[in-house]
Each structure stands twice: as structure tokens, then as C-alpha cells.
Design a protein around this motif. Structure first.
Motif, PDB file in Angstrom:
ATOM      1  N   ALA A   1       0.932  -0.859   0.189  1.00  9.93           N
ATOM      2  CA  ALA A   1       0.003   0.014   0.175  1.00  9.93           C
ATOM      3  C   ALA A   1       1.237   1.651  -0.027  1.00  9.93           C
ATOM      4  N   ALA A   2       2.124   1.853   1.364  1.00  8.43           N
ATOM      5  CA  ALA A   2       2.729   1.986   0.972  1.00  8.43           C
ATOM      6  C   ALA A   2       3.568   2.177  -0.423  1.00  8.43           C
ATOM      7  N   GLY A   3       3.392   1.870  -1.840  1.00  5.04           N
ATOM      8  CA  GLY A   3       3.959   1.268  -2.320  1.00  5.04           C
ATOM      9  C   GLY A   3       5.390   0.839  -2.783  1.00  5.04           C
ATOM     10  N   ASP A   4       6.135   0.251  -1.746  1.00  5.12           N
ATOM     11  CA  ASP A   4       7.038  -0.558  -2.174  1.00  5.12           C
ATOM     12  C   ASP A   4       7.150  -1.926  -2.089  1.00  5.12           C
ATOM     13  N   ALA A   5       8.473  -1.868  -2.728  1.00  7.69           N
ATOM     14  CA  ALA A   5       8.553  -3.255  -3.285  1.00  7.69           C
ATOM     15  C   ALA A   5       8.666  -4.740  -2.089  1.00  7.69           C
ATOM     16  N   LEU A   6       8.511  -5.071  -1.781  1.00  5.10           N
ATOM     17  CA  LEU A   6       9.262  -7.219  -1.128  1.00  5.10           C
ATOM     18  C   LEU A   6       9.577  -7.628  -1.611  1.00  5.10           C
ATOM     19  N   LEU A   7      10.501  -8.481  -1.401  1.00  9.29           N
ATOM     20  CA  LEU A   7      11.626  -9.548  -1.699  1.00  9.29           C
ATOM     21  C   LEU A   7      10.805 -10.706  -2.724  1.00  9.29           C
ATOM     22  N   GLY A   8      11.617 -11.283  -3.424  1.00 11.87           N
ATOM     23  CA  GLY A   8      11.598 -12.482  -4.335  1.00 11.87           C
ATOM     24  C   GLY A   8      11.149 -13.986  -3.559  1.00 11.87           C
ATOM     25  N   THR A   9      11.272 -15.060  -4.345  1.00  4.75           N
ATOM     26  CA  THR A   9      10.690 -15.442  -3.257  1.00  4.75           C
ATOM     27  C   THR A   9      12.438 -17.036  -2.885  1.00  4.75           C
ATOM     28  N   GLU A  10      13.063 -16.233  -2.922  1.00  2.00           N
ATOM     29  CA  GLU A  10      14.523 -17.206  -3.139  1.00  2.00           C
ATOM     30  C   GLU A  10      14.801 -17.449  -1.031  1.00  2.00           C
ATOM     31  N   PRO A  11      14.046 -18.821  -1.036  1.00  2.00           N
ATOM     32  CA  PRO A  11      14.703 -18.913   0.852  1.00  2.00           C
ATOM     33  C   PRO A  11      15.565 -18.219   0.882  1.00  2.00           C
ATOM     34  N   LEU A  12      15.903 -17.719   2.220  1.00  2.00           N
ATOM     35  CA  LEU A  12      17.091 -17.333   3.092  1.00  2.00           C
ATOM     36  C   LEU A  12      17.874 -18.543   4.181  1.00  2.00           C
ATOM     37  N   TYR A  13      18.401 -19.047   3.695  1.00  2.00           N
ATOM     38  CA  TYR A  13      18.798 -20.046   4.135  1.00  2.00           C
ATOM     39  C   TYR A  13      19.965 -20.047   5.822  1.00  2.00           C
ATOM     40  N   LEU A  14      21.048 -19.136   4.784  1.00  2.00           N
ATOM     41  CA  LEU A  14      21.873 -18.320   6.276  1.00  2.00           C
ATOM     42  C   LEU A  14      22.902 -19.564   6.495  1.00  2.00           C
ATOM     43  N   ARG A  15      22.356 -20.405   5.900  1.00  2.00           N
ATOM     44  CA  ARG A  15      23.817 -21.900   6.344  1.00  2.00           C
ATOM     45  C   ARG A  15      23.456 -22.542   4.836  1.00  2.00           C
ATOM     46  N   GLU A  16      24.926 -22.908   4.507  1.00  2.00           N
ATOM     47  CA  GLU A  16      25.605 -24.004   3.493  1.00  2.00           C
ATOM     48  C   GLU A  16      24.610 -25.736   4.094  1.00  2.00           C
ATOM     49  N   SER A  17      24.833 -26.197   2.911  1.00  2.00           N
ATOM     50  CA  SER A  17      24.071 -27.616   3.507  1.00  2.00           C
ATOM     51  C   SER A  17      24.667 -28.760   4.349  1.00  2.00           C
ATOM     52  N   ASP A  18      26.108 -27.753   4.210  1.00  2.00           N
ATOM     53  CA  ASP A  18      26.812 -28.575   5.266  1.00  2.00           C
ATOM     54  C   ASP A  18      27.441 -30.515   5.217  1.00  2.00           C
ATOM     55  N   ALA A  19      27.523 -30.331   3.820  1.00  2.00           N
ATOM     56  CA  ALA A  19      27.853 -31.373   3.472  1.00  2.00           C
ATOM     57  C   ALA A  19      29.342 -31.271   2.924  1.00  2.00           C
ATOM     58  N   LYS A  20      30.040 -32.642   3.042  1.00  2.00           N
ATOM     59  CA  LYS A  20      31.484 -32.701   3.725  1.00  2.00           C
ATOM     60  C   LYS A  20      32.075 -32.918   1.816  1.00  2.00           C
ATOM     61  N   VAL A  21      32.740 -32.717   1.533  1.00  2.00           N
ATOM     62  CA  VAL A  21      33.894 -33.530  -0.236  1.00  2.00           C
ATOM     63  C   VAL A  21      35.105 -34.132   0.901  1.00  2.00           C
ATOM     64  N   PRO A  22      34.245 -35.479   0.691  1.00  2.00           N
ATOM     65  CA  PRO A  22      34.918 -37.102   1.287  1.00  2.00           C
ATOM     66  C   PRO A  22      35.679 -36.453   1.177  1.00  2.00           C
ATOM     67  N   ALA A  23      37.336 -37.432   1.702  1.00  2.00           N
ATOM     68  CA  ALA A  23      39.111 -37.540   1.615  1.00  2.00           C
ATOM     69  C   ALA A  23      38.964 -37.934  -0.073  1.00  2.00           C
ATOM     70  N   VAL A  24      38.596 -38.877  -0.113  1.00  2.00           N
ATOM     71  CA  VAL A  24      38.486 -39.420  -1.535  1.00  2.00           C
ATOM     72  C   VAL A  24      38.510 -38.772  -2.860  1.00  2.00           C
ATOM     73  N   MET A  25      37.701 -38.345  -2.316  1.00  3.41           N
ATOM     74  CA  MET A  25      37.138 -37.036  -3.915  1.00  3.41           C
ATOM     75  C   MET A  25      37.825 -36.001  -4.239  1.00  3.41           C
ATOM     76  N   LYS A  26      38.876 -36.189  -3.174  1.00  2.00           N
ATOM     77  CA  LYS A  26      40.189 -34.747  -3.675  1.00  2.00           C
ATOM     78  C   LYS A  26      41.090 -35.343  -3.495  1.00  2.00           C
ATOM     79  N   GLY A  27      40.667 -36.303  -4.135  1.00  2.00           N
ATOM     80  CA  GLY A  27      41.846 -37.017  -4.961  1.00  2.00           C
ATOM     81  C   GLY A  27      42.883 -37.671  -4.212  1.00  2.00           C
ATOM     82  N   LYS A  28      42.684 -38.534  -2.900  1.00  2.00           N
ATOM     83  CA  LYS A  28      43.203 -39.246  -2.317  1.00  2.00           C
ATOM     84  C   LYS A  28      42.285 -40.410  -2.397  1.00  2.00           C
ATOM     85  N   LEU A  29      43.364 -41.426  -2.958  1.00  2.00           N
ATOM     86  CA  LEU A  29      42.939 -42.998  -2.653  1.00  2.00           C
ATOM     87  C   LEU A  29      43.113 -43.715  -1.274  1.00  2.00           C
ATOM     88  N   LEU A  30      41.655 -43.524   0.078  1.00  2.00           N
ATOM     89  CA  LEU A  30      41.823 -43.938   0.667  1.00  2.00           C
ATOM     90  C   LEU A  30      41.990 -43.037   1.812  1.00  2.00           C
TER      91      LEU A  30
END
Ligand SMILES: [Zn+2]
Lengths: 223, 357
Positions: free
Chosen positions: A194-223
Motif C-alpha cells: 500500500a505504501a508503494g514499496d517493494a517486497l522480496l522475491g521468493t528465494e529462501p534465506l537459508y543463511l547456512r550452507e548444506s553442510d555437505a562435506k567433500v569426502p577425502a577420497v574425492m579430493k584426489g586421495k585414494l583411501l
């Protein structure tokens, strides 16, 4: 304007509101008593709200974009986006803590204040507002000790009242278990529009990453 | 609504594919799929939170694309079907929430259906009505099952399932051990062709007499699978080569591993079919694309007199068309819709083809 408001940053909630200029009328509202049944109860609640108002189709949807626990938050966003798509109406995002800020302003705070809710993992989602409820800073996710001094509104304040007191932040009486709700969220959205101002889009504000960790073996180390 | 050829929109979000499919009876109109697979590559496996975030962003665009490609409006749709389980709970919740919103805004009936049964139902889109005496072997990154399908819409039984990792998951873990990247299935399949499958013999899970028993007195795990011991055996094998300072024979290990997986899956599936009078077998799931699995299963089914049916690859992997196909069968079978009040069921049993209201 006829608006459907949805927030699932805490308990699932929905409200149907009608506005004439800055006057907002609540036609119906729903808030779940459980904190883990978003995907189960939200759609039936919206169906009832619309039916009780005579089978109306809203002219816009406002949805809380968080911050909040991810799984529940997505239920509200997926619902709002899909409803907007089918109805062909705009879907506006509102930062969920703004809903509590609106409730806080109704209590005429003396100056700046903080809104905080539980972010789990011993942290809070919080934001800073001026006494008229305009967002000054945030949202953030931190431990309680990092909140600014002064009054704190919302369930996060109730949860860590002692730790907040130690840094000069004080839980406001009557707000120790307040969650963002669709009535306040929708009211705030309608007033902003009503005040003529804009609201936000619908992107979620997670504020945190997914917490997933890249496993050691994916970083080029075998086992 | 046409009961014989209902127009059904199906929604799938149980793992990392966001799928929207539309079918008219047994005819496939569109099969739109958005995958978050690329985002999981560096983790070597599906990360549920990343998959869930991707579903939220992909859903409306995928829905919109499906409707446009099919040249169908939402008004024309007779019913909506959505996967309610089994699957990753946070991922399921995105599809289910969107499906409920779609149903409530359009007023169309909503069916909450079983993902595994949908893998069988998809067969209808490729070759029409399913035969009687039907079994199904489902092999993917999320599941490994043998089903007996007495009636697609009302009587599906679980004959066997993995008690630990899914077969596709074992492929991913072994690919990680061998430094081959993600997803593991295609790369191991390719490299295995350069190796000798008999060079190293890896254990076949749950094949000891104490687990399988006899046809008359079946053991507890006669038709079940286990791949976690196999994965550990591969890890030990790699370790030993490294300890000795020898080069790891990646192709031979890949071939030996693949042979162990495929041997046990095919022999158990064929035995389960024989012992339950199933003369037709439907293969489904992402691992259905594996060349050695298709080859050995084809040969063993042929010699056992079992007719094998393998839908095209894009219908074997997770997709919305399979959900729509099963939904159309439920509508045609006069099964009541589920409505809006159900919850996701990450462990939904195959006996629940669709949830009851
Ligand atoms: Zn699947």
C-alpha cells in the motif's frame, strides 16, 4: 486486495487477508500446534480458508522466506510458488522475522529492538529493527552472545534469556515464545504494498550452507 | 473425466530428479526432468539437503515446461499423482507440497503414490498393458528390490530387498574408492569392460545357506541383498595393493566388483521369479542401464523361460511419467484419490500402492 499469506519458518501458518488502502481485515487464519507437520497440514488449511471465504481466488500470495529450518521453510515456498503459478498471481517474499517485528511495534518499543528465533544447533536467527519496525540489520545466524544489547522479541529470546542477559540483551515479557505468523506477515506485506514499496522475491534465506562435506577420497586421495 | 484414458499429471521428487510427466491413459505425452546430479558430483553421492534445495527451484519451471511441451492446460488434467514415498524425506516434501498446492488450486483429485510401484507402472507406457505372473527387479542408487505384482493398483508384494546399501550406492562408493568420480554406475560399467571379471573374486552378499535356506524352508534373507560387505572387501583389496606399493588394478577390480553385484542380483531375481511362478520380469531403476546387468539378466531369464521387459532408459531412471502412468491406472481402476491430508512416508511399503484418504 485479497491476499493469501503463508509462513512455515516455524509452525505452519496461513491467513487470508483483505485490505482497503492501509486498513487490513483478517478473513481467516490457521496456525499449526505442531512444529513438524508443515507438508501435512498447510494445504488442507489453505483449502479451508478459501472455502470459508466463499471459494475466492486471492489476488496475490505473500510467503515467509525465512530464515527458518530448511525442510519446513521449503514447504511454504513450494506451496506459495505453485499457487501463484496456477492462479497467475504475484508471489511476494517477506523476511519471516518481519512478522514478529510488526507484533513488537504494536507494543510501542522505546527505540531499536532485536527479533530472534531458534535456529537450532545452539544458534539464533536474528535481525535488528528501528522502533517503527523498519529492518536495520540482518537476518543473521549466530550464537546468543553476538546479539546487540537491548530488548529482544521472539522465541529465541525466551530460549536463551540468561545468555542474552549476560551481554545486555533482554527478552521482552510476553514474547518469549513468539513465532513468525501468517497474519502479521500478510499484514506487513499489504502495508508495504500500500505504501508503494517493494517486497522480496521468493528465494529462501537459508543463511547456512548444506553442510555437505567433500569426502577425502574425492579430493584426489585414494583411501 | 475419461476413465479409460484419463489425463494425469505426475510429480516425482524422491531423490535428485525433479520430474513432471503427463500421460493420457497408457500414452506418454511428456516427461520433463530436471536433475541436480551435477551438484552432487564433488561429494560422490546424493546430498539430501542439496537435492531438496534444487527441487524447490526446479519445480515450477519443470511443471511449466511439461504443460507447454504437452500442449495441455491445467484445466484439462483429470487427476494429479505425486510420489509420497519411499525416498528422501526432505526431497519428498517439496514435491508433495507442490502437488498439494496444484491440486487445491485446480480442484483436481490427488493421488499419493508409491515410487517403487511407479517404476513398474511405467512399463505401461512402453508396450501397453502389463502381463500376468509379473515380477519386477528394481535397481537404483536409492533402492534394490524384487517385487511380485499381482495387481498394479491393489496387490504388490515385496519378495526381497537390500538390507543395507542399494546397488547403485555400492557402485558410487566403489567408484569413489577407485577415484573414478560420480555417478559410479556408468564409469564402472565402462572400465569393467577393460578388466578381467575373474581376476579377483569378491563376495556375493547373503548367498550362504544359512541366509537362503531351501525353496521349501526359505532362510530369512533368501531373496534379499547386501552390498555393504562387498564394498568393504573392495576397500580392503585396494588397501592391500597400496600397502605393497603396487599399482591398483582398477579395471580388474571394477570388473570383479560389477560381476559380484550383477551375479547376485540376477541369480536371486530369477530364483524369486521361479519360486513364485512369475514368468514375466520388468527391470527398472537407474542401474537398469548397466550393460552387464542387462546381458546377464537377459541370459538367465531366457534359460529360465522368463520374459524380460526393459523400458527405455529415460523411463527407468526416476521421472514424473512413471508417477503419472501409475496414477492413470489408479484412476482407471476406480481407486479413490488420497486428498490433501496425507504426509510423506520415506519408508512407504509397496503394499501401499497409493495412500488412502
Ligand atoms: Zn527410483
Amino acid at each position: 486486495m485479497l491476499l493469501l499469506a503463508i509462513d512455515t519458518s516455524a509452525n505452519a501458518s496461513a491467513a487470508l487477508l483483505r485490505s482497503e488502502g492501509t486498513v487490513v481485515e483478517v478473513l481467516g487464519s490457521f496456525t499449526s500446534t505442531e512444529s513438524n507437520d508443515h507438508s501435512e497440514v498447510l494445504a488442507p488449511a489453505i483449502e479451508s480458508l478459501l472455502a470459508a471465504a466463499g471459494g475466492v481466488v486471492p489476488e496475490a500470495v505473500a510467503v515467509g522466506v525465512g530464515p527458518g529450518p530448511f525442510t519446513g521453510l521449503r514447504v511454504g515456498l513450494a506451496t506459495a510458488r505453485t499457487l501463484g503459478f496456477v492462479w497467475g498471481v504475484p508471489v511476494h517474499g517477506v523476511m519471516s522475522l518481519d512478522a514478529i517485528a510488526l507484533d513488537a511495534v504494536a507494543k510501542l518499543p522505546a527505540g531499536e529492538f532485536t527479533v530472534a528465533i531458534d535456529a537450532r544447533r545452539k544458534e539464533l536467527y536474528w535481525a535488528r529493527y528501528d522502533k517503527a519496525g523498519a529492518l536495520l540489520d540482518g537476518p543473521h545466524v549466530t550464537v546468543a552472545e553476538e546479539l546487540p544489547a537491548g530488548p529482544v522479541y521472539g522465541a529465541g529470546a525466551g530460549l536463551y534469556a540468561d545468555r542474552l542477559a549476560a551481554v545486555g540483551a533482554k527478552a521482552v515479557d510476553g514474547f518469549e515464545s513468539s513465532h513468525p505468523g501468517a497474519v502479521s506477515l500478510g499484514t506487513r506485506a499489504l502495508r508495504t504494498l500500500a505504501a508503494g514499496d517493494a517486497l522480496l522475491g521468493t528465494e529462501p534465506l537459508y543463511l547456512r550452507e548444506s553442510d555437505a562435506k567433500v569426502p577425502a577420497v574425492m579430493k584426489g586421495k585414494l583411501l | 473425466m475419461s476413465l479409460t484414458a484419463p489425463l494425469v499429471l505426475g510429480i516425482e521428487s524422491s531423490c535428485d530428479e525433479t520430474g513432471v510427466g503427463i500421460v493420457r491413459g497408457t500414452e506418454l505425452l511428456v516427461n520433463a526432468v530436471a536433475s541436480s546430479m551435477e551438484e552432487h558430483v564433488r561429494f560422490g553421492g546424493v546430498i539430501p539437503e542439496i537435492a531438496s534445495r534444487a527441487h524447490l527451484d526446479a519445480f515450477v519451471p519443470t511443471l511449466s515446461a511439461a504443460l507447454t511441451d504437452a500442449g495441455v492446460s491445467l484445466d484439462e488434467i483429470d487427476a494429479i499423482a505425486v510420489t509420497s514415498g519411499p525416498g528422501l524425506s526432505g526431497a519428498l516434501m517439496v514435491g508433495v507440497s507442490a502437488a498439494k498446492a496444484l491440486a487445491l488450486a485446480t480442484g483436481k483429485p490427488l493421488y499419493a503414490i508409491n515410487h517403487l510401484v511407479a517404476h513398474v507402472g511405467v512399463g505401461i507406457l512402453d508396450g501397453g498393458e502389463l502381463p500376468g505372473n509379473l515380477g519386477a527387479l528394481l535397481v537404483s542408487g536409492g533402492h534394490t528390490e524384487i517385487l511380485q505384482v499381482n495387481s498394479l493398483t491393489s496387490d504388490v508384494r515385496l519378495l526381497g530387498a537390500t538390507i543395507d546399501d542399494a546397488a547403485g550406492e555400492a557402485y558410487d562408493k566403489v567408484a569413489r574408492l577407485l577415484g573414478l568420480g560420480y555417478p559410479g554406475g556408468p564409469v564402472i560399467d565402462r572400465i569393467a569392460k577393460e578388466g578381467n571379471p575373474k581376476a579377483i573374486r569378491f563376495p556375493r552378499g547373503l548367498t550362504l545357506p544359512k541366509f537362503i535356506g531351501t525353496a521349501e524352508e526359505p532362510g530369512k534373507h533368501r531373496h534379499d541383498f547386501s552390498f555393504s560387505g562387498l564394498k568393504t572387501a573392495v576397500a580392503r583389496c585396494v588397501e592391500q595393493y597400496q600397502k605393497r606399493g603396487e599399482e591398483v588394478p582398477v579395471a580388474d577390480i571394477a570388473a570383479g566388483f560389477q560381476e559380484a553385484v550383477v551375479d547376485v542380483i540376477t541369480s536371486k531375481a530369477v530364483r524369486a521369479c521361479q519360486e513364485h511362478g512369475l514368468t514375466n520380469l520388468m527391470l527398472g531403476g537407474g542401474v537398469a542401464a548397466n550393460s552387464r546387468l542387462r546381458e546377464l539378466l537377459g541370459a538367465r531369464c531366457a534359460s529360465a523361460g522368463i520374459t524380460l521387459r526393459v523400458p527405455p532408459r529415460n523411463l527407468c531412471t526416476d521421472n514424473g511419467a512413471m508417477v503419472a502412468a501409475l496414477g492413470a491406472q489408479l484412476v482407471a481402476g476406480g481407486i479413490a484419490p488420497t486428498g490433501l491430508k496425507f504426509s510423506t512416508d520415506s519408508g512407504q511399503p509397496v503394499s501401499l500402492v497409493s495412500l488412502v484418504a
